[in-house]
Motif scaffolding. Structure first.
Motif, PDB file in Angstrom:
ATOM      1  N   ALA A 174       0.834  -1.201   0.000  1.00  0.00           N
ATOM      2  CA  ALA A 174       0.000   0.000   0.000  1.00  0.00           C
ATOM      3  C   ALA A 174       0.871   1.255   0.000  1.00  0.00           C
ATOM      4  O   ALA A 174       1.906   1.304   0.676  1.00  0.00           O
ATOM      5  N   TYR A 175       0.445   2.243  -0.752  1.00  0.00           N
ATOM      6  CA  TYR A 175       1.108   3.543  -0.793  1.00  0.00           C
ATOM      7  C   TYR A 175       0.097   4.601  -0.372  1.00  0.00           C
ATOM      8  O   TYR A 175      -1.040   4.619  -0.850  1.00  0.00           O
ATOM      9  N   ARG A 176       0.499   5.457   0.551  1.00  0.00           N
ATOM     10  CA  ARG A 176      -0.383   6.524   1.044  1.00  0.00           C
ATOM     11  C   ARG A 176       0.257   7.879   0.775  1.00  0.00           C
ATOM     12  O   ARG A 176       1.432   8.094   1.076  1.00  0.00           O
ATOM     13  N   VAL A 235      -2.115  14.262   0.624  1.00  0.00           N
ATOM     14  CA  VAL A 235      -2.026  15.380  -0.315  1.00  0.00           C
ATOM     15  C   VAL A 235      -1.990  16.707   0.433  1.00  0.00           C
ATOM     16  O   VAL A 235      -1.132  17.568   0.194  1.00  0.00           O
ATOM     17  N   THR A 236      -2.914  16.878   1.329  1.00  0.00           N
ATOM     18  CA  THR A 236      -2.925  18.020   2.248  1.00  0.00           C
ATOM     19  C   THR A 236      -3.343  17.474   3.603  1.00  0.00           C
ATOM     20  O   THR A 236      -3.566  16.273   3.764  1.00  0.00           O
ATOM     21  N   THR A 237      -3.457  18.334   4.565  1.00  0.00           N
ATOM     22  CA  THR A 237      -3.960  17.879   5.860  1.00  0.00           C
ATOM     23  C   THR A 237      -5.410  17.417   5.752  1.00  0.00           C
ATOM     24  O   THR A 237      -5.906  16.719   6.637  1.00  0.00           O
ATOM     25  N   ASP A 238      -6.064  17.795   4.647  1.00  0.00           N
ATOM     26  CA  ASP A 238      -7.469  17.459   4.472  1.00  0.00           C
ATOM     27  C   ASP A 238      -7.697  16.221   3.612  1.00  0.00           C
ATOM     28  O   ASP A 238      -8.724  15.559   3.752  1.00  0.00           O
ATOM     29  N   LEU A 239      -6.770  15.915   2.734  1.00  0.00           N
ATOM     30  CA  LEU A 239      -7.021  14.933   1.684  1.00  0.00           C
ATOM     31  C   LEU A 239      -5.984  13.819   1.714  1.00  0.00           C
ATOM     32  O   LEU A 239      -4.781  14.090   1.735  1.00  0.00           O
ATOM     33  N   ARG A 240      -6.456  12.568   1.708  1.00  0.00           N
ATOM     34  CA  ARG A 240      -5.580  11.405   1.735  1.00  0.00           C
ATOM     35  C   ARG A 240      -5.929  10.487   0.572  1.00  0.00           C
ATOM     36  O   ARG A 240      -7.102  10.211   0.306  1.00  0.00           O
ATOM     37  N   VAL A 241      -4.901   9.996  -0.104  1.00  0.00           N
ATOM     38  CA  VAL A 241      -5.078   9.079  -1.225  1.00  0.00           C
ATOM     39  C   VAL A 241      -4.290   7.801  -0.952  1.00  0.00           C
ATOM     40  O   VAL A 241      -3.160   7.860  -0.444  1.00  0.00           O
ATOM     41  N   GLU A 242      -4.892   6.649  -1.231  1.00  0.00           N
ATOM     42  CA  GLU A 242      -4.217   5.368  -1.026  1.00  0.00           C
ATOM     43  C   GLU A 242      -4.320   4.495  -2.271  1.00  0.00           C
ATOM     44  O   GLU A 242      -5.379   4.452  -2.916  1.00  0.00           O
ATOM     45  N   LEU A 243      -3.233   3.812  -2.579  1.00  0.00           N
ATOM     46  CA  LEU A 243      -3.199   2.789  -3.610  1.00  0.00           C
ATOM     47  C   LEU A 243      -2.829   1.480  -2.938  1.00  0.00           C
ATOM     48  O   LEU A 243      -1.826   1.423  -2.201  1.00  0.00           O
ATOM     49  N   VAL A 244      -3.612   0.425  -3.166  1.00  0.00           N
ATOM     50  CA  VAL A 244      -3.392  -0.857  -2.500  1.00  0.00           C
ATOM     51  C   VAL A 244      -3.399  -1.978  -3.538  1.00  0.00           C
ATOM     52  O   VAL A 244      -4.256  -2.001  -4.432  1.00  0.00           O
TER      53      VAL A 244
END
Length: 397
Positions: free
Chosen positions: A337-339, A342-351
């Motif tokens: 998994a990669y996290r 992006v900002t303190t508000d936005l999180r993106v994950e690839l699994v």
């Protein structure tokens, strides 16, 4: 069913979700010093090249056309709340819902809803006990619609020596949809037969300094599967239709965790399992090699990987009566998994997840079939592979 228009749209979903802040949101509010509330939502797109794994019944499927690819878009909503009701007591509530707005495989179209409520009591500094109740409902095709009811109790004790002790007991009952005048239909797999279980877990963790931690976990479980077996499943399990399958299992895990720096966490371990069943087809012993790593390689960028390689010995199960061979499986699981925060508000994950298994009961013989279409020799679906990819985005503040 996914149309050509859906397939053209799928590559753009990951980019689209990054910019749809209105579609993905989370909010946390401490309404008072005694009450905190978290509301969130997550949008996920998935690709699965063997989506119906485990739903073919207990028996080896044909070599061609066995795998079913699935592309899905899922929206998840969750709500978490906790409120202090006295100096040492707190009530917790969690609930979540997941539904698919895009589904290539119609058999998997449905939803999941779950809720959990707990009552935390602080006995002393570093010691707490939590009775809790969980409920889950999964809805899709009739054969695979189920509900789960789980009362349980967990406790945590932390000592000045660096030792932490976790205890957990959970009772579970899983019931599948009934039809035909309320009676459960005969099933060809234990994957969708009613189940009752008791699980006890003991987890010991001790830090030696700040960079080394030992972890010893023991678990005990007792399971009962309902007896609504089809004739081919009862033949495989060596149980008469109507006969309850009863299992008792023990597991032990030993792991060493290393924290060489603030950016690294590495864990290496092994696990042993023993399961005794009144069905010889489900009596086994197993050994696992385990590895886990977390790496924050740049601020806001982190990587996680986990691997589990296991060897299973079904020492009572003769998969071909012409020989003395007993069944032996090799199974492997990998998660990466990669996290990106992006900002303190936005999180993106690839699994990415990988499952694979090989067994002498399906490698040594061709799946020849009798007049009823059942395999003559190898009768279990024990050789398979599965790859699953996910892209998810969540907004938080």
């Amino acid at each position: 069913m996914v149309t050509a228009r859906h397939w053209l749209a799928f590559p753009a979903l990951g980019a689209l979700t990054l910019f749809c802040r209105a579609a993905v949101f989370a909010a946390e509010r401490e309404l008072t010093r005694e009450l905190a509330l978290t509301l969130g939502a997550e949008l996920t797109t998935t690709y699965d090249d063997n989506a119906l794994l485990g739903r073919r019944g207990q028996f080896l499927d044909s070599a061609s056309g066995a795998q079913k690819t699935d592309v899905a878009g899922l929206l998840s909503l969750d709500l978490n709340a906790n409120a202090r009701v006295a100096k040492r007591h707190r009530v917790t509530l969690a609930s979540w819902f997941t539904g698919g707005w895009l589904r290539q495989t119609e058999k998997l179209a449905g939803f999941d809803f779950a809720a959990a409520v707990g009552f935390e009591t602080t006995l002393a500094p570093g010691a707490e006990i939590v009775p809790e109740l969980r409920f889950a409902n999964h809805g899709e095709s009739t054969d695979w619609t189920y509900r789960i009811f789980q009362p349980g109790l967990r406790a945590r004790f932390t000592f000045r020596s660096g030792l932490m002790l976790l205890l957990r007991y959970q009772y579970s009952t899983q019931e599948f949809a009934k039809f035909e005048s309320g009676a459960a239909a005969a099933k060809t797999s234990y994957g969708n037969i009613d189940l009752k279980s008791h699980v006890i877990e003991l987890d010991l963790r001790i830090w030696q300094g700040r960079k080394v931690r030992w972890n010893l976990a023991l678990d005990f479980q007792a399971l009962e599967f309902a007896g609504n077996l089809a004739l081919n499943l009862s033949d495989y399990a060596h149980l008469q239709p109507g006969k309850i399958r009863a299992d008792q299992g023990i597991g032990a895990t030993l792991a060493l965790a290393l924290v060489p720096s603030a950016r690294w966490f590495i864990s290496l371990g092994s696990r042993g399992e023993w399961n005794q069943s009144n069905s010889s087809a489900f009596t086994f012993r197993a050994a696992h090699a385990l590895a886990e790593a977390r790496w924050t390689f740049v601020d806001r960028h982190s990587f996680y990987a986990q691997a589990d390689v296991g060897w299973y010995d079904f020492y009572l199960e003769r998969f071909d009566t012409r020989f003395t061979n007993t069944r032996s499986d090799a199974r492997a699981g990998l998660t990466a998994a990669y996290r990106f925060q992006v900002t303190t508000d936005l999180r993106v994950e690839l699994v990415y997840r990988r499952q694979s298994a090989s067994s002498n009961d399906c490698e040594a013989f061709d799946p020849e079939r009798d007049d009823q279409g059942l395999p003559v020799y190898s009768r279990s679906y024990s050789c398979f592979a599965r790859n699953r990819g996910e892209v998810s985005v969540r907004y938080e503040f």
